[in-house]
Design a protein around this motif. Structure first.
Motif, short mmCIF file in Angstrom:
data_model
loop_
_atom_site.label_atom_id
_atom_site.label_comp_id
_atom_site.label_asym_id
_atom_site.label_seq_id
_atom_site.Cartn_x
_atom_site.Cartn_y
_atom_site.Cartn_z
N THR A 345 0.83 -1.22 0.02
CA THR A 345 -0.02 -0.07 -0.01
C THR A 345 0.89 1.23 0.08
OG1 THR A 345 -1.83 -1.33 1.14
CG2 THR A 345 -1.76 1.17 1.21
N LEU A 346 1.98 1.09 0.83
CA LEU A 346 2.82 2.36 0.83
C LEU A 346 3.63 2.59 -0.32
CD1 LEU A 346 4.23 2.04 4.55
CD2 LEU A 346 2.56 3.79 3.73
N GLU A 347 3.98 1.46 -1.14
CA GLU A 347 4.77 1.53 -2.38
C GLU A 347 3.84 2.03 -3.42
OE1 GLU A 347 7.86 -2.04 -1.70
OE2 GLU A 347 5.90 -2.46 -2.53
N LYS A 348 2.58 1.68 -3.47
CA LYS A 348 1.60 2.30 -4.32
C LYS A 348 1.43 3.81 -4.32
CE LYS A 348 -1.17 -1.88 -4.73
NZ LYS A 348 -2.69 -2.46 -4.52
N HIS A 349 1.56 4.35 -3.01
CA HIS A 349 1.75 5.75 -2.91
C HIS A 349 3.22 6.37 -2.93
CE1 HIS A 349 -2.21 4.83 -1.09
NE2 HIS A 349 -2.54 6.13 -1.38
N ARG A 350 4.13 5.73 -3.59
CA ARG A 350 5.32 6.27 -4.12
C ARG A 350 6.38 6.27 -2.94
NH1 ARG A 350 4.18 10.61 -9.03
NH2 ARG A 350 2.75 8.85 -10.12
N PHE A 351 6.14 5.54 -1.65
CA PHE A 351 7.06 5.38 -0.57
C PHE A 351 8.20 4.17 -0.95
CE2 PHE A 351 3.57 7.69 1.42
CZ PHE A 351 4.40 8.76 2.16
N THR A 352 9.36 4.52 -0.56
CA THR A 352 10.22 3.48 -0.60
C THR A 352 10.02 2.62 0.91
OG1 THR A 352 11.83 4.72 -2.03
CG2 THR A 352 12.63 2.53 -0.40
N VAL A 353 9.85 1.43 0.89
CA VAL A 353 9.95 0.60 2.04
C VAL A 353 10.98 -0.22 2.33
CG1 VAL A 353 8.37 -1.29 3.07
CG2 VAL A 353 7.29 0.36 1.80
N VAL A 354 11.51 0.34 3.73
CA VAL A 354 12.53 -0.65 4.14
C VAL A 354 12.17 -1.76 5.20
CG1 VAL A 354 14.83 -0.63 5.45
CG2 VAL A 354 14.02 1.41 4.02
N PRO A 355 12.04 -2.94 4.68
CA PRO A 355 11.59 -4.04 5.76
C PRO A 355 12.48 -4.18 6.77
CG PRO A 355 12.37 -5.00 3.84
CD PRO A 355 12.72 -3.62 3.43
N VAL A 356 11.99 -4.48 8.03
CA VAL A 356 12.82 -4.71 9.25
C VAL A 356 12.18 -5.75 10.14
CG1 VAL A 356 13.88 -3.82 11.29
CG2 VAL A 356 13.76 -2.34 9.24
N ARG A 357 12.86 -6.60 10.58
CA ARG A 357 12.07 -7.71 11.49
C ARG A 357 11.90 -7.13 12.78
NH1 ARG A 357 15.61 -13.04 12.61
NH2 ARG A 357 16.86 -11.69 13.98
N HIS A 358 10.36 -7.56 13.31
CA HIS A 358 10.17 -7.36 14.56
C HIS A 358 9.09 -8.19 14.94
CE1 HIS A 358 8.88 -5.33 18.19
NE2 HIS A 358 8.43 -4.37 17.70
N ARG A 359 9.56 -9.26 15.57
CA ARG A 359 8.39 -10.49 15.71
C ARG A 359 7.38 -10.24 16.96
NH1 ARG A 359 13.51 -14.53 15.75
NH2 ARG A 359 14.41 -12.48 16.05
N HIS A 360 8.13 -9.64 18.32
CA HIS A 360 7.23 -9.81 19.26
C HIS A 360 6.71 -8.56 19.73
CE1 HIS A 360 8.06 -14.13 19.41
NE2 HIS A 360 9.33 -13.69 19.85
N ARG A 361 6.14 -7.77 18.84
CA ARG A 361 5.66 -6.42 19.14
C ARG A 361 4.38 -6.52 20.09
NH1 ARG A 361 4.93 -9.53 14.25
NH2 ARG A 361 3.43 -8.40 13.02
N ARG A 362 3.58 -7.40 19.95
CA ARG A 362 2.40 -7.58 20.63
C ARG A 362 2.69 -7.78 22.06
NH1 ARG A 362 -2.76 -10.02 18.48
NH2 ARG A 362 -3.46 -8.51 19.94
N LEU A 363 3.88 -8.25 22.46
CA LEU A 363 4.16 -9.00 23.82
C LEU A 363 4.87 -7.58 24.48
CD1 LEU A 363 5.37 -12.40 23.54
CD2 LEU A 363 3.28 -11.36 24.20
N PHE A 364 5.42 -6.86 23.85
CA PHE A 364 6.27 -5.87 24.55
C PHE A 364 5.67 -4.36 24.09
CE2 PHE A 364 9.01 -9.46 24.05
CZ PHE A 364 9.59 -9.55 25.47
#
Length: 386
Positions: A345-364
């Protein structure tokens, strides 16, 4: 460089990335359950130990044995540390100077104040207890007892900015007895747990009534304009303080009950004229001047984007936590690598997306925006709302 951060999108030059070192448990008590109320009530229905250790007249927790502490599996903590270090490395690789807080030492396990004691939380979600307003560091009055002294882990970084000319202010610290908290949000929304609603505050000799409590993550920064989420009398009192303190430098715009506390998993400004919002309903609660901005509403979170947890694992955030992205500049956004729909969705709006790993965001309790505190961006006090 000199402290300078007025918005959420200008080219990022310096940032503080939080630390999860020696994270061991969550402490279930009144302030914790109030802060995470929406998600604890909605996402942990199978849990049985819904109780609220209260303050006693002697000034200690009524659960002094520590049985209110919910241990976190070491595997989750190890993976969290890996992901936080990966975030810091990604930012450094993009040319951003990364600062880090002091680590919590294992021997520093407990906070004691006039009215209560609590376990110590590492300075992971560094966005929460500090607001950077232009060239000023404002340490905000904490909302969770275990985070009462959290900004002290940032003291060496703040001191360097102060030496370079930054303002450095600490808002009034609350006593945080049971009587300090406005319970209306929890009482008027969902029940605070399957066995006991939030209520019945216990008296303390240090009661002073409602006090200001507030997190920097309740603020959307737009140049000289600050949009502030208010969900309780505690927030409103703190916002009154901010208005008086920043008078003549910033304009404050209040929004009401956009969420229980933080605004940055509901709406973020990605660049002038463009908002990332959870839903159109959220956008309609924003100040009128912001409703004319372009709105990006991503697809619902993918169910398989989250690890599966056991009943004893305490879930603290909603599935929308991945909207908590971090902008490196007006065209570049850090996004959780598993959020394919959001990235597209962000790329369709001409943003460059940098993927980063983040597994346990709901726990912390935090995403990339929560884990970071941008201290130097190129933007200034522009007038984006007119």
């Amino acid at each position: 460089m000199m402290l300078n951060s007025f918005d959420e999108w200008s080219p990022l030059r310096e940032v503080i990335v939080g630390s999860a070192s020696n994270y061991t448990s969550h402490e279930r008590e009144l302030s914790f359950d109030l802060f995470f109320h929406d998600n604890i009530a909605g996402d942990n229905a199978s849990r049985s130990e819904w109780y609220y250790p209260r303050l006693t007249a002697t000034g200690s927790s009524s659960d002094s044995s520590g049985s209110g502490r919910v241990p976190i599996k070491q595997r989750y903590v190890d993976e969290l540390n890996e992901d936080v270090e990966g975030l810091a490395a990604t930012l450094a690789g993009l040319g951003v100077t990364v600062h880090r807080p002091m680590a919590v030492q294992p021997s520093t396990s407990e906070i004691r104040t006039l009215g209560w004691n609590a376990s110590v939380v590492p300075p992971l979600n560094v966005r929460d207890n500090t607001l950077i307003a232009g060239n000023e560091i404002i340490e905000t009055p904490p909302m969770i007892r275990s985070r009462y002294f959290e900004t002290q882990f940032l003291t060496p970084v703040f001191h360097r900015y102060f030496e370079q000319g930054a303002r450095w202010t600490v808002m009034p610290r609350p006593l945080m007895t049971d009587a300090s908290f406005d319970l209306s949000y929890a009482r008027e929304s969902t029940v605070g747990g399957p066995t006991e609603p939030i209520g019945d505050p216990q008296p303390s000799p240090y009661d002073v009534g409602l006090e200001m409590m507030f997190d920097g993550a309740q603020v959307l920064r737009l140049g000289r304009d600050l949009v502030v989420n208010i969900s309780s009398a505690n927030h409103a009192m703190a916002c009154d303080w901010l208005e008086r303190h920043l008078d003549g430098r910033f304009r404050i715009h209040r929004v009401y009950r956009l969420s229980d506390s933080h605004i940055d998993s509901m709406v973020l400004a990605l660049r002038p004229g463009t908002l990332l919002v959870r839903s159109e309903a959220v956008a309609e609660k924003l100040p009128e001047a912001l409703r004319s901005w372009d709105r990006i509403v991503p697809p619902p979170p993918e169910e398989d984007a989250f690890p599966r947890y056991n009943d004893e694992d305490l879930v603290l955030t909603s599935p929308f936590i991945d909207l908590n992205v971090l902008s490196v500049d007006p065209d570049t956004v850090l996004v959780n690598e598993v959020c394919v729909g959001l990235a597209r969705t962000l790329e369709k709006h001409r943003f460059t997306v940098v993927p980063v790993r983040h597994r346990h965001r709901r726990l912390f309790g935090g995403g990339f925006h929560c884990f970071t505190l941008d201290t130097v961006r190129e933007g200034g006090p522009e007038d984006y709302l007119g």
